[in-house]
Design an enzyme around this catalytic site. Sequence first.
Site, mmCIF file in Angstrom:
data_model
loop_
_atom_site.group_PDB
_atom_site.id
_atom_site.type_symbol
_atom_site.label_atom_id
_atom_site.label_comp_id
_atom_site.label_asym_id
_atom_site.label_seq_id
_atom_site.Cartn_x
_atom_site.Cartn_y
_atom_site.Cartn_z
ATOM 1 N N LYS A 217 0.799 -1.109 -0.005
ATOM 2 C CA LYS A 217 -0.002 -0.031 0.271
ATOM 3 C C LYS A 217 0.806 1.079 -0.024
ATOM 4 C CE LYS A 217 -2.272 -1.143 3.577
ATOM 5 N NZ LYS A 217 -1.626 -2.416 4.001
ATOM 6 N N ARG B 271 -11.002 0.793 9.111
ATOM 7 C CA ARG B 271 -10.691 -0.595 9.442
ATOM 8 C C ARG B 271 -12.173 -1.271 9.987
ATOM 9 N NH1 ARG B 271 -5.154 -1.112 10.572
ATOM 10 N NH2 ARG B 271 -4.126 0.888 10.505
ATOM 11 N N ARG C 141 11.023 -6.632 5.005
ATOM 12 C CA ARG C 141 11.026 -5.335 5.270
ATOM 13 C C ARG C 141 11.879 -4.950 6.722
ATOM 14 N NH1 ARG C 141 5.386 -2.292 5.193
ATOM 15 N NH2 ARG C 141 5.258 -3.065 7.376
ATOM 16 N N ARG D 239 11.504 -1.451 12.297
ATOM 17 C CA ARG D 239 10.093 -1.733 12.893
ATOM 18 C C ARG D 239 10.450 -3.141 13.744
ATOM 19 N NH1 ARG D 239 5.267 -0.488 9.451
ATOM 20 N NH2 ARG D 239 4.165 -1.620 10.900
ATOM 21 N N ARG E 218 -1.035 -9.871 13.081
ATOM 22 C CA ARG E 218 -1.385 -8.836 12.501
ATOM 23 C C ARG E 218 -2.141 -9.194 11.024
ATOM 24 N NH1 ARG E 218 4.052 -5.816 11.024
ATOM 25 N NH2 ARG E 218 2.711 -4.538 10.012
#
Length: 193
Positions: A14, A89, A128, A134, A146
């Site tokens: 995204k 969401r 990533r 992160r 998640r």
Amino acid sequence: MLNLILFGPPGAGKGTQSEKIIAKYNLIHLSTGDLLRSEIQAGTELGLRAKTLMDQGLLVPDEVVIGMIDHKLKDHRDAAGFIFDGFPRTVKQSEALDELLASYDESISVMVALVVDDNELLARLLNRGKTSGRPDDQNEELISKRIHEYNSKTKPVADYYKAQGKFTAIDGIGEIESIFAGISKAISAVKVN
């Protein structure tokens, strides 16, 4: 006005695609995370309310987030449109967003969903995590949680927009440019207000 929801699970691409969409269509990026941070930094009433809740480890209620989106809409009445990122969401948030947009004689033009299978998402996020810093991208268990959260709670939002005839699924696996071409085709098929 083009009002687009870019939708998909964590790691679907995204962020990469939203930058390309914003550049091509001159849209205002509405990221709820960015909105929260800017309202807090500006010391607005909504920002202070959100900060108080966040400092207590609580989620910011829908009406506060909708209020922040309303501020952004008011500030950009002459915009070509908006790209919604990280919102809605839930179906309840979708209904609230539709109601808010209707007060401006606007509506969501299209929801573009990037579809990527769970194994690919896991691989992308772990990859990533090597560069993002992160911690939630470096832990396989957290990533799986998640993805499960998205599949169980957020995916019903797609059904909400399907029922309105505003949903388009795009294969999120492949070359960035070919994925973007699919998104552009979906956008060009939309009748803009």
